[in-house]
Motif scaffolding. Structure first.
Motif, PDB file in Angstrom:
ATOM      1  N   VAL A 142       0.839  -1.203   0.000  1.00  0.00           N
ATOM      2  CA  VAL A 142       0.000   0.000   0.000  1.00  0.00           C
ATOM      3  C   VAL A 142       0.875   1.254   0.000  1.00  0.00           C
ATOM      4  CG1 VAL A 142      -1.601   1.352   1.437  1.00  0.00           C
ATOM      5  CG2 VAL A 142      -2.057  -1.064   0.982  1.00  0.00           C
ATOM      6  N   VAL A 143       1.931   1.253   0.805  1.00  0.00           N
ATOM      7  CA  VAL A 143       2.845   2.397   0.852  1.00  0.00           C
ATOM      8  C   VAL A 143       3.520   2.594  -0.510  1.00  0.00           C
ATOM      9  CG1 VAL A 143       4.992   3.289   1.852  1.00  0.00           C
ATOM     10  CG2 VAL A 143       3.248   2.268   3.334  1.00  0.00           C
ATOM     11  N   ALA A 144       4.064   1.516  -1.070  1.00  0.00           N
ATOM     12  CA  ALA A 144       4.765   1.618  -2.357  1.00  0.00           C
ATOM     13  C   ALA A 144       3.828   2.130  -3.453  1.00  0.00           C
ATOM     14  CB  ALA A 144       5.351   0.266  -2.739  1.00  0.00           C
ATOM     15  N   ARG A 145       2.630   1.589  -3.512  1.00  0.00           N
ATOM     16  CA  ARG A 145       1.658   2.016  -4.516  1.00  0.00           C
ATOM     17  C   ARG A 145       1.301   3.491  -4.336  1.00  0.00           C
ATOM     18  NH1 ARG A 145      -3.390   3.304  -4.834  1.00  0.00           N
ATOM     19  NH2 ARG A 145      -4.522   2.998  -6.767  1.00  0.00           N
ATOM     20  N   ARG A 146       1.062   3.893  -3.093  1.00  0.00           N
ATOM     21  CA  ARG A 146       0.664   5.278  -2.786  1.00  0.00           C
ATOM     22  C   ARG A 146       1.730   6.285  -3.230  1.00  0.00           C
ATOM     23  NH1 ARG A 146      -0.288   5.283   3.011  1.00  0.00           N
ATOM     24  NH2 ARG A 146      -2.260   4.319   2.466  1.00  0.00           N
ATOM     25  N   ARG A 150       5.556   1.428  -9.556  1.00  0.00           N
ATOM     26  CA  ARG A 150       4.801   0.660 -10.549  1.00  0.00           C
ATOM     27  C   ARG A 150       5.039  -0.825 -10.312  1.00  0.00           C
ATOM     28  NH1 ARG A 150       4.088   5.432 -10.612  1.00  0.00           N
ATOM     29  NH2 ARG A 150       3.597   6.684 -12.424  1.00  0.00           N
ATOM     30  N   PHE A 151       3.964  -1.582 -10.203  1.00  0.00           N
ATOM     31  CA  PHE A 151       4.073  -3.020  -9.968  1.00  0.00           C
ATOM     32  C   PHE A 151       4.686  -3.692 -11.197  1.00  0.00           C
ATOM     33  CE2 PHE A 151       2.551  -7.402  -9.747  1.00  0.00           C
ATOM     34  CZ  PHE A 151       2.860  -7.711  -8.436  1.00  0.00           C
ATOM     35  N   GLU A 152       5.686  -4.527 -10.960  1.00  0.00           N
ATOM     36  CA  GLU A 152       6.389  -5.179 -12.076  1.00  0.00           C
ATOM     37  C   GLU A 152       6.232  -6.690 -12.080  1.00  0.00           C
ATOM     38  OE1 GLU A 152      10.308  -3.572 -11.451  1.00  0.00           O
ATOM     39  OE2 GLU A 152       9.811  -1.733 -12.519  1.00  0.00           O
ATOM     40  N   GLY A 153       5.719  -7.264 -11.006  1.00  0.00           N
ATOM     41  CA  GLY A 153       5.472  -8.699 -11.031  1.00  0.00           C
ATOM     42  C   GLY A 153       5.785  -9.409  -9.732  1.00  0.00           C
ATOM     43  N   THR A 154       5.643 -10.728  -9.811  1.00  0.00           N
ATOM     44  CA  THR A 154       5.938 -11.603  -8.683  1.00  0.00           C
ATOM     45  C   THR A 154       7.098 -12.508  -9.079  1.00  0.00           C
ATOM     46  OG1 THR A 154       3.626 -11.603  -7.995  1.00  0.00           O
ATOM     47  CG2 THR A 154       5.008 -13.396  -7.163  1.00  0.00           C
ATOM     48  N   ARG A 155       8.106 -12.531  -8.252  1.00  0.00           N
ATOM     49  CA  ARG A 155       9.249 -13.422  -8.475  1.00  0.00           C
ATOM     50  C   ARG A 155       9.041 -14.671  -7.622  1.00  0.00           C
ATOM     51  NH1 ARG A 155      14.624 -10.315  -7.360  1.00  0.00           N
ATOM     52  NH2 ARG A 155      15.179 -12.483  -7.321  1.00  0.00           N
ATOM     53  N   ASP A 177       9.044   9.217 -12.996  1.00  0.00           N
ATOM     54  CA  ASP A 177       7.683   8.781 -12.671  1.00  0.00           C
ATOM     55  C   ASP A 177       6.975   9.798 -11.776  1.00  0.00           C
ATOM     56  OD1 ASP A 177       7.929   6.407 -14.084  1.00  0.00           O
ATOM     57  OD2 ASP A 177       8.368   5.190 -12.315  1.00  0.00           O
ATOM     58  N   PRO A 178       5.668   9.990 -12.012  1.00  0.00           N
ATOM     59  CA  PRO A 178       4.914  10.892 -11.132  1.00  0.00           C
ATOM     60  C   PRO A 178       4.778  10.284  -9.735  1.00  0.00           C
ATOM     61  CG  PRO A 178       3.446   9.821 -12.695  1.00  0.00           C
ATOM     62  CD  PRO A 178       4.842   9.425 -13.064  1.00  0.00           C
ATOM     63  N   ARG A 179       4.744  11.131  -8.729  1.00  0.00           N
ATOM     64  CA  ARG A 179       4.585  10.684  -7.347  1.00  0.00           C
ATOM     65  C   ARG A 179       3.116  10.739  -6.964  1.00  0.00           C
ATOM     66  NH1 ARG A 179       9.032  11.242  -4.152  1.00  0.00           N
ATOM     67  NH2 ARG A 179      10.862  10.756  -5.364  1.00  0.00           N
ATOM     68  N   GLU A 180       2.370   9.851  -7.542  1.00  0.00           N
ATOM     69  CA  GLU A 180       0.945   9.730  -7.256  1.00  0.00           C
ATOM     70  C   GLU A 180       0.616   8.250  -7.247  1.00  0.00           C
ATOM     71  OE1 GLU A 180      -0.644  10.370 -11.798  1.00  0.00           O
ATOM     72  OE2 GLU A 180      -0.207  12.126 -10.583  1.00  0.00           O
ATOM     73  N   PRO A 181      -0.481   7.866  -6.618  1.00  0.00           N
ATOM     74  CA  PRO A 181      -0.795   6.433  -6.555  1.00  0.00           C
ATOM     75  C   PRO A 181      -0.790   5.792  -7.937  1.00  0.00           C
ATOM     76  CG  PRO A 181      -2.230   7.649  -5.085  1.00  0.00           C
ATOM     77  CD  PRO A 181      -1.445   8.676  -5.886  1.00  0.00           C
ATOM     78  N   ALA A 182      -0.056   4.703  -8.044  1.00  0.00           N
ATOM     79  CA  ALA A 182       0.049   3.979  -9.316  1.00  0.00           C
ATOM     80  C   ALA A 182      -1.201   3.129  -9.512  1.00  0.00           C
ATOM     81  CB  ALA A 182       1.291   3.110  -9.309  1.00  0.00           C
ATOM     82  N   GLU A 183      -1.675   3.079 -10.737  1.00  0.00           N
ATOM     83  CA  GLU A 183      -2.914   2.365 -11.041  1.00  0.00           C
ATOM     84  C   GLU A 183      -2.688   0.956 -11.574  1.00  0.00           C
ATOM     85  OE1 GLU A 183      -5.792   3.572 -10.122  1.00  0.00           O
ATOM     86  OE2 GLU A 183      -4.788   5.400  -9.424  1.00  0.00           O
ATOM     87  N   ASP A 184      -1.450   0.563 -11.805  1.00  0.00           N
ATOM     88  CA  ASP A 184      -1.181  -0.716 -12.466  1.00  0.00           C
ATOM     89  C   ASP A 184      -0.982  -1.889 -11.513  1.00  0.00           C
ATOM     90  OD1 ASP A 184       1.169   0.267 -11.437  1.00  0.00           O
ATOM     91  OD2 ASP A 184       2.363  -0.114 -13.214  1.00  0.00           O
ATOM     92  N   TRP A 185      -1.384  -1.744 -10.274  1.00  0.00           N
ATOM     93  CA  TRP A 185      -1.202  -2.814  -9.291  1.00  0.00           C
ATOM     94  C   TRP A 185      -2.346  -3.812  -9.372  1.00  0.00           C
ATOM     95  CZ3 TRP A 185       2.407  -3.242  -5.102  1.00  0.00           C
ATOM     96  CH2 TRP A 185       3.421  -2.275  -5.131  1.00  0.00           C
ATOM     97  N   PRO A 186      -2.044  -5.098  -9.223  1.00  0.00           N
ATOM     98  CA  PRO A 186      -3.116  -6.085  -9.144  1.00  0.00           C
ATOM     99  C   PRO A 186      -3.768  -5.999  -7.765  1.00  0.00           C
ATOM    100  CG  PRO A 186      -1.030  -7.150  -8.750  1.00  0.00           C
ATOM    101  CD  PRO A 186      -0.719  -5.714  -9.102  1.00  0.00           C
ATOM    102  N   ARG A 187      -4.868  -6.659  -7.609  1.00  0.00           N
ATOM    103  CA  ARG A 187      -5.491  -6.743  -6.275  1.00  0.00           C
ATOM    104  C   ARG A 187      -4.541  -7.537  -5.393  1.00  0.00           C
ATOM    105  NH1 ARG A 187     -11.366  -7.175  -4.394  1.00  0.00           N
ATOM    106  NH2 ARG A 187     -11.039  -8.060  -2.330  1.00  0.00           N
TER     107      ARG A 187
END
Length: 189
Positions: A142-146, A150-155, A177-187
């Protein structure tokens, strides 16, 4: 490398010292911190003493700074945040927060301060800051997204925690990158 303190309203980031050993030990005995970090478990005074006397100074010398989060410049430690150098242009972000102060936006503010320092030409002049967390660490996500990562995947089995491989999430923040909540995160819950 020079040591730099960072601050914002109600938040001071300073290198941890031997005076912080007891508060660091108390915080790091929290079950959630043990669950989501690679810190020794159980965490003892000797671990905190080694951290402030060896890990922190060598990190600052090697472009891998660590800061203690405090409410005042010399107040007690309520969290820890740092950048671990991956190479000259990229670092990995790591952090933990005392359960007594979670949910107040402190870590988001701290991450922004540290990322600003990381990207500044007078700071580390990085191009990329990477965030990783063991799968399931939704508070960290939540902190990282906020902050704009940008979510890049699961290793799969990408992280090592006390001798055990665990899946980990990875996200990145680039200088532009803009410092705003990223929208590309999965649930993630």
């Amino acid at each position: 490398m020079f040591v730099r303190e960072l601050s914002s309203q109600g938040l001071c980031l300073t290198p941890p010292t031997v005076d912080d050993v007891e508060s660091i030990t108390r915080c790091c005995r929290d079950e959630e911190i043990g669950e989501w970090t690679t810190l020794p478990k159980p965490y003892g005074l000797k671990d905190a003493e080694r951290f402030v006397s060896t890990v922190v100074p060598s990190g600052w010398a090697d472009r891998s700074p660590t800061w203690a989060l405090r409410h005042t410049p010399r107040g007690p430690v309520v969290g820890m945040i740092g950048l671990g150098a991956l190479d000259d242009s990229a670092s990995e972000l790591g952090f933990w927060l005392d359960p007594a102060v979670r949910g107040r936006g402190l870590m988001s503010a701290a991450v922004n301060l540290v990322c600003d320092f990381g990207f500044e030409p007078d700071g580390l002049a990085l191009e990329r800051i990477e965030w990783r967390a063991f799968v399931g660490n939704t508070d960290s996500a939540v902190v990282a997204r906020r902050v704009g990562f940008r979510f890049e995947g699961t290793r799969r089995a990408g992280g090592l925690q006390r001798g055990r491989r665990r899946d980990e999430w990875v996200a990145g923040l680039l200088y532009a990158d803009p410092r705003e909540p990223a929208e590309d995160w999965p649930r993630i819950d």
